[in-house]
Design a protein around this motif. Sequence first.
Motif, PDB file in Angstrom:
ATOM      1  N   PRO A 181      38.893  38.050  45.681  1.00 16.62           N
ATOM      2  CA  PRO A 181      39.210  38.779  44.614  1.00 16.62           C
ATOM      3  C   PRO A 181      40.071  40.054  44.630  1.00 16.62           C
ATOM      4  N   HIS A 182      39.890  40.668  45.456  1.00 15.74           N
ATOM      5  CA  HIS A 182      40.713  42.051  45.859  1.00 15.74           C
ATOM      6  C   HIS A 182      41.984  41.863  45.638  1.00 15.74           C
ATOM      7  N   TRP A 202      44.886  42.684  38.386  1.00 11.11           N
ATOM      8  CA  TRP A 202      44.247  42.907  37.201  1.00 11.11           C
ATOM      9  C   TRP A 202      44.400  42.027  35.917  1.00 11.11           C
ATOM     10  N   VAL A 203      45.796  41.716  35.932  1.00  6.39           N
ATOM     11  CA  VAL A 203      46.275  40.633  35.110  1.00  6.39           C
ATOM     12  C   VAL A 203      45.694  39.642  35.145  1.00  6.39           C
ATOM     13  N   VAL A 204      45.551  38.785  36.621  1.00  2.00           N
ATOM     14  CA  VAL A 204      44.922  37.647  36.725  1.00  2.00           C
ATOM     15  C   VAL A 204      43.432  37.545  36.410  1.00  2.00           C
ATOM     16  N   TRP A 218      32.818  42.707  40.821  1.00  2.49           N
ATOM     17  CA  TRP A 218      33.165  41.319  41.336  1.00  2.49           C
ATOM     18  C   TRP A 218      34.590  41.237  42.178  1.00  2.49           C
ATOM     19  N   LYS A 219      35.449  42.258  41.715  1.00  2.00           N
ATOM     20  CA  LYS A 219      36.822  42.231  42.397  1.00  2.00           C
ATOM     21  C   LYS A 219      36.775  43.153  43.657  1.00  2.00           C
ATOM     22  N   PHE A 250      44.268  52.503  35.251  1.00  2.00           N
ATOM     23  CA  PHE A 250      44.734  51.745  34.157  1.00  2.00           C
ATOM     24  C   PHE A 250      44.813  50.472  33.853  1.00  2.00           C
ATOM     25  N   ASP A 251      44.800  49.604  35.044  1.00  3.84           N
ATOM     26  CA  ASP A 251      45.092  48.255  35.151  1.00  3.84           C
ATOM     27  C   ASP A 251      44.013  47.476  34.470  1.00  3.84           C
ATOM     28  N   GLN A 252      42.816  47.848  34.927  1.00  7.79           N
ATOM     29  CA  GLN A 252      41.660  47.270  34.548  1.00  7.79           C
ATOM     30  C   GLN A 252      41.493  47.282  33.091  1.00  7.79           C
ATOM     31  N   ILE A 253      41.379  48.481  32.586  1.00  6.89           N
ATOM     32  CA  ILE A 253      41.016  48.841  31.065  1.00  6.89           C
ATOM     33  C   ILE A 253      41.999  48.160  30.317  1.00  6.89           C
ATOM     34  N   PHE A 254      43.294  48.340  30.702  1.00  8.28           N
ATOM     35  CA  PHE A 254      44.413  48.024  29.949  1.00  8.28           C
ATOM     36  C   PHE A 254      44.260  46.263  29.650  1.00  8.28           C
TER      37      PHE A 254
END
Length: 287
Positions: free
Chosen positions: A105-106, A110-112, A158-159, A222-226
Amino acid sequence: MLYVMIIPGILYYIIFKYVPLFGSVIAFQDYQIFKGILASPWVGLENFKYIFSYQDFYQVLRNTVLIAFYQLIFGFPAPIILALLFNEIRLMFFKRTIQSLFYLPHFLSWVVVGGIVFELLASQGIVNAIRGLFGADPILFMQEEGYFRTIVVVSGIWKGVGWGTIIYLAAITAINPSLYEAAVIDGANRWKQIRYITLPMLYPTILVLFLLNIGNFLELGFDQIFNLLTPMTYSVGDIIETYVYRAGVLQGQFSVTTAIGLFQSIVGFMLLWIFNRLARKSEQGLW
């Protein structure tokens, strides 16, 4: 030759870390993009007064602190626990296979991951399908404020949990095997070996990584929350990074958002300094 090898790393930090620090002066200016830093008028602390008088800023700050606190409490110990579990697996093929599955998962963006989360928690997703088998009504998890922070923390674990075990596993392999052999002779079971040998030997590594994490306490990413945020969850999920994106990139308030970024850095430095002083009492710390 060793000094020559570190030149690219030094140049990277100078160009991308230290040189941009001079751009922090924008926080004290009424920055205008066509005039640039040198010609934009100075306003002193007006931008800081504006953000602290802005009503929504305190809600954004509260959301950031709460999510960061949850991630620190639940997310930071997760790689430690997983590394200890990996260390107890004796069948190497099985151990390497499980590790690879946790590392995977790493490497997903974050889009996926956000798309996977939305699909799993959709009204017709797997989670609601399982709930339906027990006669429960479907829940719109991604539109419910009460579930958002839990989803953020769980998806982050998880990621990143598998990748986070690498440093701890490396530290565990450096422990002298004779310590475990002596403990076995003394009658120590696996739990006592973990408690009295593995964890104490991991303490310096855990402390250093904790200090590095606490320095970025207000920087959630930013990526995760957005990618997980929806209009219905703004009240609990809007954080500093997403606010900076809207105000700085979309609305062009560069000075205000730079002031917010400088505020984040100051808070992070203060937290790092405080916890490092506390760590120095046990003769550990970053400096």
